[in-house]
Design an enzyme around this catalytic site. Structure first.
Site, PDB file in Angstrom:
ATOM      1  N   LYS A  45       0.807  -1.230   0.000  1.00  0.00           N
ATOM      2  CA  LYS A  45       0.000   0.000   0.000  1.00  0.00           C
ATOM      3  C   LYS A  45       0.839   1.279   0.000  1.00  0.00           C
ATOM      4  O   LYS A  45       0.419   2.301  -0.524  1.00  0.00           O
ATOM      5  CB  LYS A  45      -0.934   0.003   1.202  1.00  0.00           C
ATOM      6  CG  LYS A  45      -2.117  -0.937   1.041  1.00  0.00           C
ATOM      7  CD  LYS A  45      -3.198  -0.628   2.054  1.00  0.00           C
ATOM      8  CE  LYS A  45      -4.447  -1.434   1.773  1.00  0.00           C
ATOM      9  NZ  LYS A  45      -4.295  -2.848   2.201  1.00  0.00           N
ATOM     10  N   GLU A  60      -9.591   7.128   3.464  1.00  0.00           N
ATOM     11  CA  GLU A  60     -10.459   6.186   4.154  1.00  0.00           C
ATOM     12  C   GLU A  60      -9.608   5.018   4.602  1.00  0.00           C
ATOM     13  O   GLU A  60      -8.569   4.736   4.013  1.00  0.00           O
ATOM     14  CB  GLU A  60     -11.534   5.674   3.190  1.00  0.00           C
ATOM     15  CG  GLU A  60     -11.089   4.518   2.271  1.00  0.00           C
ATOM     16  CD  GLU A  60      -9.987   4.868   1.271  1.00  0.00           C
ATOM     17  OE1 GLU A  60      -9.766   6.062   1.011  1.00  0.00           O
ATOM     18  OE2 GLU A  60      -9.334   3.923   0.759  1.00  0.00           O
ATOM     19  N   SER A  80       1.490  -9.854  -0.616  1.00  0.00           N
ATOM     20  CA  SER A  80       1.159  -8.426  -0.534  1.00  0.00           C
ATOM     21  C   SER A  80       1.551  -7.773   0.788  1.00  0.00           C
ATOM     22  O   SER A  80       1.816  -6.579   0.824  1.00  0.00           O
ATOM     23  CB  SER A  80      -0.333  -8.218  -0.801  1.00  0.00           C
ATOM     24  OG  SER A  80      -1.119  -9.023   0.065  1.00  0.00           O
TER      25      SER A  80
END
Ligand SMILES: *Cc1c(COP(=O)(O)O)cnc(C)c1O
Length: 418
Positions: free
Chosen positions: A108, A130, A397
């Site tokens: 991310k 968010e 990930s």
């Protein structure tokens, strides 16, 4: 024929049209995507689209982006052959793209770095975002601290309660965390509130959306930044193995780690691609988050895509053991490639993901995020059906430090001991 080999066959034969140049000028990937927002947001999205396109053509912006990824986030992330896991599985070789080794523990941060640098170029002084489990909130608060933005994170009040540690992290990093007390008090409500804030504050604020989702240009922009994963993997694989992997596997929440790995390979017809959604407890309303298995086409939060909804268009509740996959809609580009057959989608349930979580920890000394555990589990399934000289590349990930307390609680609940 097993479900996996049927899926493999479909992945090979089903691919028809491949268009890496999408989306079109209106932000559509075939029939999916677009820009379904109120008129107050339209100017902000148009400004963002044009700023992004100019920046991405500017070598000095690319250099800034690559420089910060290298020095701050730790790229390139390694390509790793999971020998013991492959041996224990008894089939194809399983490789991991180690996105878990990024700063803040997942892929991310790459998107957060890209969008924050863009926001700085656009003269914005404030970032909003968010977050569900808090991972994207932490990534945004991190780049805000590093680049000197003020930062406000919207989070459903139910999630604030469940994710106290990440809330504290964000505050440590200097962000304001705003609990959202509307609707189901989770991620969907936090996104709505962030969009509302943005429409009021667009002059000074950038909305740093966390996945390849939402209105155009977000799916394009997030995919572009995250494609560094696939570009590196491609280079690393050719150097190390001398050919491309046979199969790519990634878990799918909104879709950013998946499309980031897959996109640089979409024109390589010999490379098969599998997206893994959260099967939760069962594929029945409220018990899973497999949008392609249980959803239908609809519009949610600015984009047209597959949505878990009932016959009246009411959004269904979702469930997954991993918070990052627990969302009722999926990115439009993945919906498009599912339609063309280029990417095959399947789901892995909570129990199988938990098993993979433990298996990778025990065999390789790598504790994966619960999200990534879904991809690992599916790779294990596939590996058993493939010859030993086949190569499966899994996008790992994120790391599982954030999940160990939850897994400990779940094992206790089941009466299992380690
Ligand atoms: C957020 C998250 C995901 C899901 O998001 P995508 O946009 O689908 O990649 C997957 N893995 C980890 C570790 C995450 O934190």
């Amino acid at each position: 024929m097993s479900k996996e080999s049927a899926a493999l066959k479909k992945g090979r034969k089903g691919s028809r049209e491949i268009s890496p140049s999408l989306p079109d000028y209106r932000g559509y990937f075939g029939e999916f995507g677009g820009r379904f927002v109120s008129e107050t947001l339209m100017p902000a999205l148009i400004e963002l689209e044009s700023a992004f396109k100019i920046a991405w053509r500017d070598p000095s912006f690319r250099k800034e982006f690559q420089g910060m990824l290298a020095e701050y986030s730790g790229r390139p992330t390694p390509l790793y052959l999971a020998e013991a896991l492959s041996r224990e599985t008894g089939g194809a070789r399983i490789w991991l793209k180690r996105e878990d080794l990024n700063h803040t523990g997942a892929h991310k941060i790459t998107n957060a770095v890209g969008q924050a640098l863009l926001a700085r170029r656009m003269g914005k002084r404030r970032l909003i975002a968010e977050t569900g489990a808090g991972q994207h909130g932490v990534a945004t608060a991190t780049v805000a601290a590093k680049l000197g933005f003020s930062c406000q994170i919207y989070m459903g009040s139910e999630d604030v309660r469940r994710q106290a540690l990440n809330v504290f992290r964000m505050k440590l990093l200097g962000a304001v965390v705003s609990p959202v007390d509307l609707g189901g008090r989770t991620l969907k409500d936090a996104i709505s509130e962030a969009l509302r804030d943005w429409s009021r504050s667009v002059g000074e604020t950038h909305y740093l959306l966390g996945t390849a989702f939402g209105p155009h240009p977000f799916p394009l922009m997030v995919r572009t930044f995250q494609s560094v994963i696939g570009q590196e993997a491609r280079r690393q694989f050719l150097k190390r193995v001398g050919r491309l992997p046979n199969v790519l596997v990634a878990c799918v929440g909104g879709g950013s780690n998946a499309i980031g790995l897959f996109h640089p390979f979409v024109s390589e017809r010999a490379v098969r691609m599998f997206g893994v959604e959260a099967g939760g407890i069962a594929i029945a309303p409220g018990l899973h988050a497999a949008r392609f298995a249980g959803g239908s086409v609809g519009v949610l939060q600015g984009t047209k895509t597959y949505v878990l909804q009932n016959g009246d268009g009411q959004i269904e509740n979702t469930h997954s053991v991993s918070a990052g996959l627990d969302y009722s809609a999926v990115g439009p580009e993945l919906a498009y490639y599912r339609g063309t057959g280029r990417i095959v989608f399947d789901s892995v349930g909570d129990d199988e993901a938990l098993e993979a979580f433990r298996m990778l920890s025990r065999t390789e000394g790598i504790i994966p995020a619960l999200e990534s555990s879904h991809a690992v589990a599916y790779a294990v399934r596939l590996a058993k059906t493939l010859p030993r000289d086949a190569n499966i590349l899994v996008n790992l990930s994120g790391r599982g430090d954030k999940d160990v307390m939850e897994v400990s609680r779940l094992l206790e609940e089941k009466g299992e001991t380690l």
